[in-house]
Design a protein around this motif. Structure first.
Motif, PDB file in Angstrom:
ATOM      1  N   ARG A 149       0.724  -1.149  -0.002  1.00  0.00           N
ATOM      2  CA  ARG A 149       0.025   0.027  -0.180  1.00  0.00           C
ATOM      3  C   ARG A 149       0.989   1.121   0.078  1.00  0.00           C
ATOM      4  NH1 ARG A 149      -3.456  -2.211   5.032  1.00  0.00           N
ATOM      5  NH2 ARG A 149      -4.158  -4.149   4.086  1.00  0.00           N
ATOM      6  N   VAL A 150       0.024   2.304  -0.626  1.00  0.00           N
ATOM      7  CA  VAL A 150       0.947   3.613  -0.367  1.00  0.00           C
ATOM      8  C   VAL A 150       1.354   4.084   0.942  1.00  0.00           C
ATOM      9  CG1 VAL A 150       0.962   5.963  -1.164  1.00  0.00           C
ATOM     10  CG2 VAL A 150      -0.187   4.303  -2.596  1.00  0.00           C
ATOM     11  N   GLY A 151       2.617   4.310   1.164  1.00  0.00           N
ATOM     12  CA  GLY A 151       2.958   4.742   2.524  1.00  0.00           C
ATOM     13  C   GLY A 151       3.867   3.423   3.282  1.00  0.00           C
ATOM     14  N   ASP A 152       3.640   2.337   2.690  1.00  0.00           N
ATOM     15  CA  ASP A 152       4.276   1.341   3.258  1.00  0.00           C
ATOM     16  C   ASP A 152       5.877   1.684   3.351  1.00  0.00           C
ATOM     17  OD1 ASP A 152       2.073  -0.322   3.596  1.00  0.00           O
ATOM     18  OD2 ASP A 152       2.618  -1.868   2.429  1.00  0.00           O
ATOM     19  N   ALA A 153       6.468   0.702   4.237  1.00  0.00           N
ATOM     20  CA  ALA A 153       8.090   0.888   4.142  1.00  0.00           C
ATOM     21  C   ALA A 153       8.432  -0.258   3.696  1.00  0.00           C
ATOM     22  CB  ALA A 153       8.417   0.860   5.681  1.00  0.00           C
ATOM     23  N   ILE A 154       9.570  -0.284   2.910  1.00  0.00           N
ATOM     24  CA  ILE A 154       9.947  -1.651   2.064  1.00  0.00           C
ATOM     25  C   ILE A 154      11.341  -2.123   3.131  1.00  0.00           C
ATOM     26  CG2 ILE A 154      11.082  -2.570   0.138  1.00  0.00           C
ATOM     27  CD1 ILE A 154       9.633   0.027  -1.109  1.00  0.00           C
ATOM     28  N   PHE A 155      11.377  -3.455   3.340  1.00  0.00           N
ATOM     29  CA  PHE A 155      12.550  -3.865   3.963  1.00  0.00           C
ATOM     30  C   PHE A 155      13.090  -5.012   3.312  1.00  0.00           C
ATOM     31  CE2 PHE A 155      10.239  -1.958   7.527  1.00  0.00           C
ATOM     32  CZ  PHE A 155      11.121  -1.581   8.489  1.00  0.00           C
ATOM     33  N   VAL A 200       5.573  -3.047   4.822  1.00  0.00           N
ATOM     34  CA  VAL A 200       4.483  -3.125   5.942  1.00  0.00           C
ATOM     35  C   VAL A 200       4.196  -1.452   6.068  1.00  0.00           C
ATOM     36  CG1 VAL A 200       5.954  -4.834   7.308  1.00  0.00           C
ATOM     37  CG2 VAL A 200       6.767  -2.673   7.328  1.00  0.00           C
ATOM     38  N   GLY A 201       3.031  -1.202   6.806  1.00  0.00           N
ATOM     39  CA  GLY A 201       2.609  -0.065   7.422  1.00  0.00           C
ATOM     40  C   GLY A 201       3.556   0.549   8.044  1.00  0.00           C
ATOM     41  N   GLU A 238       7.677   1.181  12.640  1.00  0.00           N
ATOM     42  CA  GLU A 238       8.226   1.614  13.515  1.00  0.00           C
ATOM     43  C   GLU A 238       8.743   0.551  14.523  1.00  0.00           C
ATOM     44  OE1 GLU A 238       9.400   4.521  13.895  1.00  0.00           O
ATOM     45  OE2 GLU A 238      10.033   4.086  15.866  1.00  0.00           O
ATOM     46  N   ARG A 239       7.968  -0.422  14.920  1.00  0.00           N
ATOM     47  CA  ARG A 239       8.062  -1.510  15.567  1.00  0.00           C
ATOM     48  C   ARG A 239       9.431  -2.233  15.164  1.00  0.00           C
ATOM     49  NH1 ARG A 239       3.649  -5.966  17.347  1.00  0.00           N
ATOM     50  NH2 ARG A 239       4.725  -6.696  19.071  1.00  0.00           N
ATOM     51  N   ASN A 267      12.777  -3.169  17.312  1.00  0.00           N
ATOM     52  CA  ASN A 267      12.692  -4.686  17.994  1.00  0.00           C
ATOM     53  C   ASN A 267      12.272  -5.552  16.711  1.00  0.00           C
ATOM     54  OD1 ASN A 267      12.582  -6.902  19.454  1.00  0.00           O
ATOM     55  ND2 ASN A 267      10.678  -6.322  20.085  1.00  0.00           N
ATOM     56  N   HIS A 268      13.239  -6.538  16.212  1.00  0.00           N
ATOM     57  CA  HIS A 268      12.834  -7.228  15.421  1.00  0.00           C
ATOM     58  C   HIS A 268      13.141  -8.711  15.733  1.00  0.00           C
ATOM     59  CE1 HIS A 268      16.510  -7.510  13.492  1.00  0.00           C
ATOM     60  NE2 HIS A 268      16.480  -6.410  13.330  1.00  0.00           N
ATOM     61  N   ALA A 269      14.066  -8.959  16.581  1.00  0.00           N
ATOM     62  CA  ALA A 269      14.357 -10.337  16.994  1.00  0.00           C
ATOM     63  C   ALA A 269      14.853 -11.278  15.931  1.00  0.00           C
ATOM     64  CB  ALA A 269      12.939 -10.751  17.954  1.00  0.00           C
ATOM     65  N   LEU A 270      15.374 -10.721  14.885  1.00  0.00           N
ATOM     66  CA  LEU A 270      15.664 -11.747  13.899  1.00  0.00           C
ATOM     67  C   LEU A 270      17.301 -11.959  14.023  1.00  0.00           C
ATOM     68  CD1 LEU A 270      14.152 -10.227  10.391  1.00  0.00           C
ATOM     69  CD2 LEU A 270      13.424 -12.255  12.212  1.00  0.00           C
TER      70      LEU A 270
END
Ligand code: ADP
Ligand code: MG
Length: 309
Positions: A151-157, A256-257, A262-263, A267-270
């Motif tokens: 979706r528009v505004g999603d961050a790309i990782f 992701v939105g 931000e989450r 903290n992503h615990a990967l």
């Protein structure tokens, strides 16, 4: 559009259908309704001289890669694997030994990821080694993550650094099954793909399947693998363009939105590095933005199997 993706598009338009095939051609796996449980099915073909060199790499490495690239497609939907089917065309001169080595390369990975080797087909001929693995899996509790949900505004990782995998990494990718499940549990993944054809092309698939969106990538944020500097992968292209288009990284690219982003920032615990590389925008096209905010439109190019050298 020409080449492999145009051909797949033509196949897709003519494809026959079944009511329980919830999603057919166009994603990393197809999704089949297994009586209320979505099943994932994916298939990848490896050719001697194209995806590996039997004489140089040995059949054990080929067995590993053949299963690993399919596991990567299951990871791309945030699924878990169930059963593998292995079809082989063995060179007649040395068929039994090659078959044993393929198996020796595949079984430890199958055990590690809990995959049953459940069937296949064995042929011998005067041609080179051909291996096709079909993998069946199931989606996670939140359902399959598709390419089409950006979706528009999603961050790309992306996970991990990219580029230069032909130096050797492409033979032993780590399927990101666990990473995808951790991410899927932590946040809502809007869209995801595994990077097999190169970031530019594969992110291009997300943009196209999500209704013709665009993306802005920050040049300085794209993680470039040190392998691009190895002499064996020397190229006239820049390291950044190599990271965008070399392919066979088998890392995950997802969107992701804002809240989920931000989450993940904090903290992503990967166990693998996670890189936020840009965002989804509404005009179509893939843009590279440098430190001075200069924008450059890049082709969503990557590896095309039908491209003539
Ligand atoms: P991936 O890189 O994730 O394996 P591909 O780029 O190989 O995906 O394929 C894109 C989509 O096209 C997938 O959904 C795949 O199943 C489908 N596909 C590729 N080749 C064919 C074919 N010959 N017939 C039907 N579907 C195909
Ligand atoms: Mg894929």
């Amino acid at each position: 559009m020409t080449g492999e993706f145009a051909l797949i598009d033509r196949i897709r338009r003519q494809a026959t259908r079944h009511p329980r095939v919830m999603m057919g051609i166009g994603d990393d796996c197809s999704v089949i309704d297994g009586n209320g449980h979505p099943l994932l099915v994916t298939s990848d073909l490896l050719l001697d001289g194209r995806h590996f060199e039997l004489v140089k790499h040995g059949a054990r490495a080929v067995g590993y890669k053949a299963l690993a690239v399919n596991l990567s497609d299951i990871a791309a939907m945030a699924g878990t694997p169930i059963a593998a089917f292995v079809a082989v065309a063995l060179p007649r001169s040395n068929a039994p030994a090659i078959a044993e080595e393929l198996l020796a390369g595949m079984l430890p990975l199958a055990e590690e990821f809990g995959v049953a080797l459940a069937g296949g087909d064995t042929n011998a001929w005067d041609g080179p080694l051909v291996v096709c693995v079909t993998l069946v899996g199931q989606s996670g509790p939140r359902g399959p993550v598709k390419r089409s949900g950006a979706r528009v505004g999603d961050a790309i990782f992306v996970t991990g650094p990219l580029g230069g995998s032909l130096a050797g990494r492409h033979l032993h990718p780590r399927p990101r099954i666990r990473e995808a499940l951790v991410l899927d549990d932590l946040v809502t993944l809007n869209a995801m793909i595994d990077l097999s054809d190169g970031l530019a092309a594969d992110l291009g698939h997300i943009l196209e399947e999500s209704g013709g969106l665009g993306a802005e990538l920050e040049s300085s944020k794209i993680p470039v693998h040190t392998d691009v500097h190895l002499p064996s992968t020397a190229s006239s292209s820049t390291p950044l363009l190599r990271a965008l288009s070399d392919g066979e990284d088998f890392e995950l690219c997802f969107t992701v939105g804002p809240e989920a982003a931000e989450r993940l920032r904090t903290n992503h615990a990967l166990d693998v590095p996670l890189h936020e590389i840009g965002r989804i925008v509404s005009p179509s096209g893939l843009w590279l933005v440098d430190a001075d905010a200069r924008r450059e439109l890049i082709e969503p190019r990557g590896f095309d199997h039908l491209e003539t050298p």
